[in-house]
Design a protein around this motif. Structure first.
Motif, PDB file in Angstrom:
ATOM      1  N   ALA A   1     -20.895   4.663   6.744  1.00  0.00           N
ATOM      2  CA  ALA A   1     -20.441   3.325   6.327  1.00  0.00           C
ATOM      3  C   ALA A   1     -20.060   2.489   7.553  1.00  0.00           C
ATOM      4  O   ALA A   1     -20.316   1.276   7.596  1.00  0.00           O
ATOM      5  CB  ALA A   1     -19.256   3.454   5.375  1.00  0.00           C
ATOM      6  N   ASP A   2     -19.462   3.123   8.571  1.00  0.00           N
ATOM      7  CA  ASP A   2     -19.129   2.392   9.812  1.00  0.00           C
ATOM      8  C   ASP A   2     -20.407   1.832  10.448  1.00  0.00           C
ATOM      9  O   ASP A   2     -20.439   0.702  10.923  1.00  0.00           O
ATOM     10  CB  ASP A   2     -18.449   3.327  10.826  1.00  0.00           C
ATOM     11  CG  ASP A   2     -17.059   3.752  10.393  1.00  0.00           C
ATOM     12  OD1 ASP A   2     -16.369   2.957   9.728  1.00  0.00           O
ATOM     13  OD2 ASP A   2     -16.676   4.895  10.722  1.00  0.00           O
ATOM     14  N   VAL A   3     -21.463   2.644  10.467  1.00  0.00           N
ATOM     15  CA  VAL A   3     -22.718   2.192  11.097  1.00  0.00           C
ATOM     16  C   VAL A   3     -23.300   1.020  10.287  1.00  0.00           C
ATOM     17  O   VAL A   3     -23.758   0.026  10.866  1.00  0.00           O
ATOM     18  CB  VAL A   3     -23.752   3.342  11.213  1.00  0.00           C
ATOM     19  CG1 VAL A   3     -25.005   2.864  11.941  1.00  0.00           C
ATOM     20  CG2 VAL A   3     -23.148   4.542  11.943  1.00  0.00           C
ATOM     21  N   ARG A   4     -23.228   1.112   8.967  1.00  0.00           N
ATOM     22  CA  ARG A   4     -23.757   0.007   8.143  1.00  0.00           C
ATOM     23  C   ARG A   4     -22.973  -1.281   8.420  1.00  0.00           C
ATOM     24  O   ARG A   4     -23.551  -2.358   8.525  1.00  0.00           O
ATOM     25  CB  ARG A   4     -23.697   0.381   6.651  1.00  0.00           C
ATOM     26  CG  ARG A   4     -24.750   1.427   6.262  1.00  0.00           C
ATOM     27  CD  ARG A   4     -24.900   1.541   4.748  1.00  0.00           C
ATOM     28  NE  ARG A   4     -23.737   2.129   4.118  1.00  0.00           N
ATOM     29  CZ  ARG A   4     -23.490   3.437   4.040  1.00  0.00           C
ATOM     30  NH1 ARG A   4     -24.344   4.309   4.561  1.00  0.00           N
ATOM     31  NH2 ARG A   4     -22.398   3.886   3.435  1.00  0.00           N
ATOM     32  N   ARG A   5     -21.660  -1.163   8.565  1.00  0.00           N
ATOM     33  CA  ARG A   5     -20.828  -2.358   8.862  1.00  0.00           C
ATOM     34  C   ARG A   5     -21.212  -2.949  10.218  1.00  0.00           C
ATOM     35  O   ARG A   5     -21.337  -4.158  10.371  1.00  0.00           O
ATOM     36  CB  ARG A   5     -19.345  -1.964   8.895  1.00  0.00           C
ATOM     37  CG  ARG A   5     -18.638  -2.211   7.557  1.00  0.00           C
ATOM     38  CD  ARG A   5     -17.122  -2.143   7.703  1.00  0.00           C
ATOM     39  NE  ARG A   5     -16.648  -0.835   8.134  1.00  0.00           N
ATOM     40  CZ  ARG A   5     -16.462   0.198   7.309  1.00  0.00           C
ATOM     41  NH1 ARG A   5     -16.700   0.065   6.014  1.00  0.00           N
ATOM     42  NH2 ARG A   5     -16.042   1.358   7.761  1.00  0.00           N
ATOM     43  N   LEU A   6     -21.423  -2.074  11.210  1.00  0.00           N
ATOM     44  CA  LEU A   6     -21.790  -2.565  12.544  1.00  0.00           C
ATOM     45  C   LEU A   6     -23.142  -3.275  12.504  1.00  0.00           C
ATOM     46  O   LEU A   6     -23.342  -4.306  13.147  1.00  0.00           O
ATOM     47  CB  LEU A   6     -21.847  -1.395  13.538  1.00  0.00           C
ATOM     48  CG  LEU A   6     -20.489  -0.864  13.993  1.00  0.00           C
ATOM     49  CD1 LEU A   6     -20.647   0.485  14.693  1.00  0.00           C
ATOM     50  CD2 LEU A   6     -19.809  -1.859  14.939  1.00  0.00           C
ATOM     51  N   ARG A   7     -24.078  -2.722  11.734  1.00  0.00           N
ATOM     52  CA  ARG A   7     -25.395  -3.370  11.625  1.00  0.00           C
ATOM     53  C   ARG A   7     -25.259  -4.765  11.020  1.00  0.00           C
ATOM     54  O   ARG A   7     -25.946  -5.698  11.435  1.00  0.00           O
ATOM     55  CB  ARG A   7     -26.315  -2.522  10.742  1.00  0.00           C
ATOM     56  CG  ARG A   7     -26.966  -1.360  11.475  1.00  0.00           C
ATOM     57  CD  ARG A   7     -28.200  -0.964  10.675  1.00  0.00           C
ATOM     58  NE  ARG A   7     -28.789   0.265  11.150  1.00  0.00           N
ATOM     59  CZ  ARG A   7     -29.667   0.335  12.160  1.00  0.00           C
ATOM     60  NH1 ARG A   7     -30.023  -0.752  12.815  1.00  0.00           N
ATOM     61  NH2 ARG A   7     -30.173   1.494  12.511  1.00  0.00           N
ATOM     62  N   ALA A   8     -24.347  -4.893  10.042  1.00  0.00           N
ATOM     63  CA  ALA A   8     -24.147  -6.216   9.421  1.00  0.00           C
ATOM     64  C   ALA A   8     -23.533  -7.183  10.438  1.00  0.00           C
ATOM     65  O   ALA A   8     -23.834  -8.378  10.443  1.00  0.00           O
ATOM     66  CB  ALA A   8     -23.249  -6.077   8.194  1.00  0.00           C
ATOM     67  N   MET A   9     -22.677  -6.649  11.328  1.00  0.00           N
ATOM     68  CA  MET A   9     -22.035  -7.512  12.344  1.00  0.00           C
ATOM     69  C   MET A   9     -23.011  -7.895  13.457  1.00  0.00           C
ATOM     70  O   MET A   9     -22.858  -8.931  14.086  1.00  0.00           O
ATOM     71  CB  MET A   9     -20.848  -6.763  12.971  1.00  0.00           C
ATOM     72  CG  MET A   9     -19.622  -6.724  12.105  1.00  0.00           C
ATOM     73  SD  MET A   9     -18.427  -5.530  12.772  1.00  0.00           S
ATOM     74  CE  MET A   9     -17.931  -6.348  14.283  1.00  0.00           C
ATOM     75  N   TYR A  10     -23.963  -7.034  13.742  1.00  0.00           N
ATOM     76  CA  TYR A  10     -24.911  -7.269  14.853  1.00  0.00           C
ATOM     77  C   TYR A  10     -26.350  -7.150  14.337  1.00  0.00           C
ATOM     78  O   TYR A  10     -27.063  -6.207  14.691  1.00  0.00           O
ATOM     79  CB  TYR A  10     -24.685  -6.234  15.966  1.00  0.00           C
ATOM     80  CG  TYR A  10     -23.313  -6.288  16.593  1.00  0.00           C
ATOM     81  CD1 TYR A  10     -23.031  -7.201  17.613  1.00  0.00           C
ATOM     82  CD2 TYR A  10     -22.295  -5.435  16.170  1.00  0.00           C
ATOM     83  CE1 TYR A  10     -21.768  -7.251  18.199  1.00  0.00           C
ATOM     84  CE2 TYR A  10     -21.031  -5.488  16.740  1.00  0.00           C
ATOM     85  CZ  TYR A  10     -20.771  -6.391  17.759  1.00  0.00           C
ATOM     86  OH  TYR A  10     -19.532  -6.440  18.323  1.00  0.00           O
ATOM     87  N   PRO A  11     -26.772  -8.119  13.502  1.00  0.00           N
ATOM     88  CA  PRO A  11     -28.104  -7.985  12.902  1.00  0.00           C
ATOM     89  C   PRO A  11     -29.210  -7.899  13.966  1.00  0.00           C
ATOM     90  O   PRO A  11     -29.160  -8.605  14.970  1.00  0.00           O
ATOM     91  CB  PRO A  11     -28.254  -9.263  12.052  1.00  0.00           C
ATOM     92  CG  PRO A  11     -27.035 -10.077  12.264  1.00  0.00           C
ATOM     93  CD  PRO A  11     -26.075  -9.340  13.136  1.00  0.00           C
ATOM     94  N   GLY A  12     -30.138  -6.990  13.737  1.00  0.00           N
ATOM     95  CA  GLY A  12     -31.294  -6.862  14.633  1.00  0.00           C
ATOM     96  C   GLY A  12     -31.023  -6.022  15.874  1.00  0.00           C
ATOM     97  O   GLY A  12     -31.950  -5.728  16.633  1.00  0.00           O
ATOM     98  N   VAL A  13     -29.771  -5.623  16.119  1.00  0.00           N
ATOM     99  CA  VAL A  13     -29.479  -4.821  17.315  1.00  0.00           C
ATOM    100  C   VAL A  13     -29.699  -3.339  16.980  1.00  0.00           C
ATOM    101  O   VAL A  13     -29.105  -2.828  16.024  1.00  0.00           O
ATOM    102  CB  VAL A  13     -28.013  -5.034  17.809  1.00  0.00           C
ATOM    103  CG1 VAL A  13     -27.719  -4.157  19.021  1.00  0.00           C
ATOM    104  CG2 VAL A  13     -27.780  -6.510  18.131  1.00  0.00           C
ATOM    105  N   PRO A  14     -30.574  -2.650  17.709  1.00  0.00           N
ATOM    106  CA  PRO A  14     -30.842  -1.246  17.369  1.00  0.00           C
ATOM    107  C   PRO A  14     -29.632  -0.340  17.614  1.00  0.00           C
ATOM    108  O   PRO A  14     -28.789  -0.635  18.470  1.00  0.00           O
ATOM    109  CB  PRO A  14     -32.005  -0.849  18.286  1.00  0.00           C
ATOM    110  CG  PRO A  14     -32.016  -1.852  19.379  1.00  0.00           C
ATOM    111  CD  PRO A  14     -31.374  -3.106  18.865  1.00  0.00           C
ATOM    112  N   VAL A  15     -29.586   0.754  16.848  1.00  0.00           N
ATOM    113  CA  VAL A  15     -28.459   1.686  16.933  1.00  0.00           C
ATOM    114  C   VAL A  15     -28.936   2.992  17.562  1.00  0.00           C
ATOM    115  O   VAL A  15     -29.845   3.657  17.044  1.00  0.00           O
ATOM    116  CB  VAL A  15     -27.888   1.981  15.527  1.00  0.00           C
ATOM    117  CG1 VAL A  15     -26.782   3.036  15.603  1.00  0.00           C
ATOM    118  CG2 VAL A  15     -27.362   0.705  14.882  1.00  0.00           C
ATOM    119  N   VAL A  16     -28.313   3.353  18.690  1.00  0.00           N
ATOM    120  CA  VAL A  16     -28.571   4.666  19.319  1.00  0.00           C
ATOM    121  C   VAL A  16     -27.307   5.503  19.140  1.00  0.00           C
ATOM    122  O   VAL A  16     -26.219   5.081  19.529  1.00  0.00           O
ATOM    123  CB  VAL A  16     -28.890   4.507  20.823  1.00  0.00           C
ATOM    124  CG1 VAL A  16     -28.955   5.872  21.511  1.00  0.00           C
ATOM    125  CG2 VAL A  16     -30.212   3.767  21.011  1.00  0.00           C
TER     126      VAL A  16
END
Ligand code: 13P
Ligand code: SF4
Length: 342
Positions: A133-148
């Motif tokens: 859920a933390d990762v999903r929230r971060l994706r919403a805050m930084y749209p389009g930024v890839p997650v490593v």
């Protein structure tokens, strides 16, 4: 005569058994302080027999205790090497001697194998610092930024990520994303270390390893002043510790550095078992403190391995939907391979 230890009945070592393992015992006892060899021998023998019966392999992380690392493990290495090996294993059963996220990665990469871990409670402070859920929230805050994400995370977190990395390939994976910014989770110290070596902007999380963050640059200075030792550090350490080191790299990269440089005296700024294991390969090198023990890695013991092979439990399961996402992120990392040090 027999004894019961940890709910398992084991024979005390007979003369015959001690003779059978005499050579191995001599090498280890000569080089590892306080190794209670006679206590370990019956477990080692029983585990080796069970391994054959079950068609099992034992994979052990570099932080496993020497009596495991040097006697029952079929394969040893850092997190990347364990993941690479899991992806091609052909035994029926894998016993992962390490922490839970490592066993989960093995199951994700070898879904048809039975993956066991001797203690399900072997966690990791980095893995428990972040959720899917933390990762999903971060994706919403930084749209389009890839997650490593560092492999020291749950399969659920990996499934929310674009790619995984280990300390052996973090910089390569970040740069393989091909973007100006990357969300790098969850180790803030590894992230800060990678950020120093790339023009990619890294957005970090507040995670840290409870073992490595306790090291200080003052300790490193003391080691240098008092012992004139070379200093090799794991990138999970705080930045001032890494700045003071001669070399920074994954656990396997540390061994490779010793093989190349052959220092007279060295301090490995990492988990204590690492130096204990390397003492066997490098008897001529003087290993000096400081080191810190990982309480999670220490939960894996010879009696625990024996019990888990005997009972074929605890088994590691990863739900299919999560496994599919985690496999994608892990395979993207495996395609990048190893660079060893940032
Ligand atoms: P390595 O990938 O370098 O083996 O590190 C794993 C780990 O948990 C370090 O604390
Ligand atoms: Fe996790 Fe740190 Fe232990 Fe490695 S040493 S398993 S990062 S708590």
């Amino acid at each position: 005569m027999s004894m019961i230890i940890d709910d398992v009945q084991v024979m005390e070592p007979s003369e015959e058994l001690l003779e059978k393992y005499a050579d191995l015992g001599k090498t280890l006892k000569d080089r590892i302080p306080c190794l209670e060899w006679e206590f370990h021998v019956p477990w080692i023998d029983a585990i080796r027999k069970l391994k054959r019966e079950r068609n099992a392999v034992i994979m052990a992380h570099n932080y496993q205790a020497p009596e495991i690392f040097h006697t029952v493990a079929d394969f040893t290495g850092d997190s990347l090497a364990l993941a690479q090996e899991s992806a091609k294993v052909d035994a029926d059963v894998v016993v992962l001697c390490g922490v839970h996220f490592m066993a989960e990665s093995a199951k994700v990469l070898a879904p048809d194998r039975t993956v066991l871990i001797p203690d399900l409670g072997a966690g990791c402070s980095l893995a428990s610092s972040i959720t899917g859920a933390d990762v999903r929230r971060l994706r919403a805050m930084y749209p389009g930024v890839p997650v490593v994400t560092y492999v020291n995370t749950s399969a659920e977190v990996k499934a929310e990520s674009d790619a995984c990395c280990t300390s052996a390939n973090a910089l390569q994976v970040v740069e393989a994303m091909g973007t100006d910014r990357v969300l790098f989770l969850p180790d803030k110290y590894l992230g800060a270390h990678v950020a120093k070596h790339t023009s990619v902007e890294l957005i970090l999380w507040e995670g840290a390893c409870e073992v490595h963050e306790r090291f200080t640059s003052h300790q490193v200075q003391q080691v240098r002043d008092k012992f004139k030792a070379a200093v090799v550090a794991h990138p999970e350490c705080p930045p001032d510790v890494l700045d003071a080191a001669d070399f920074v790299g994954s656990t396997t990269a540390m061994s490779s550095w010793l093989r190349r440089e052959r220092p007279e005296r060295v301090a490995l700024i990492t988990e204590c078992s690492m130096a204990d294991n390397l003492r066997v390969e490098f008897p001529e090198i003087d290993f000096v403190k400081p080191c810190n023990l990982c309480p999670h890695m220490q939960r894996i013991t010879l009696p625990g391995i024996y019990r888990c092979l005997r009972d074929m439990s605890p088994e590691v399961h990863v739900p299919a939907e999560i496994a599919a996402g985690a496999r994608r992120a892990l395979e993207r990392m495996l395609a990048v391979g190893r660079r060893d040090a940032v």
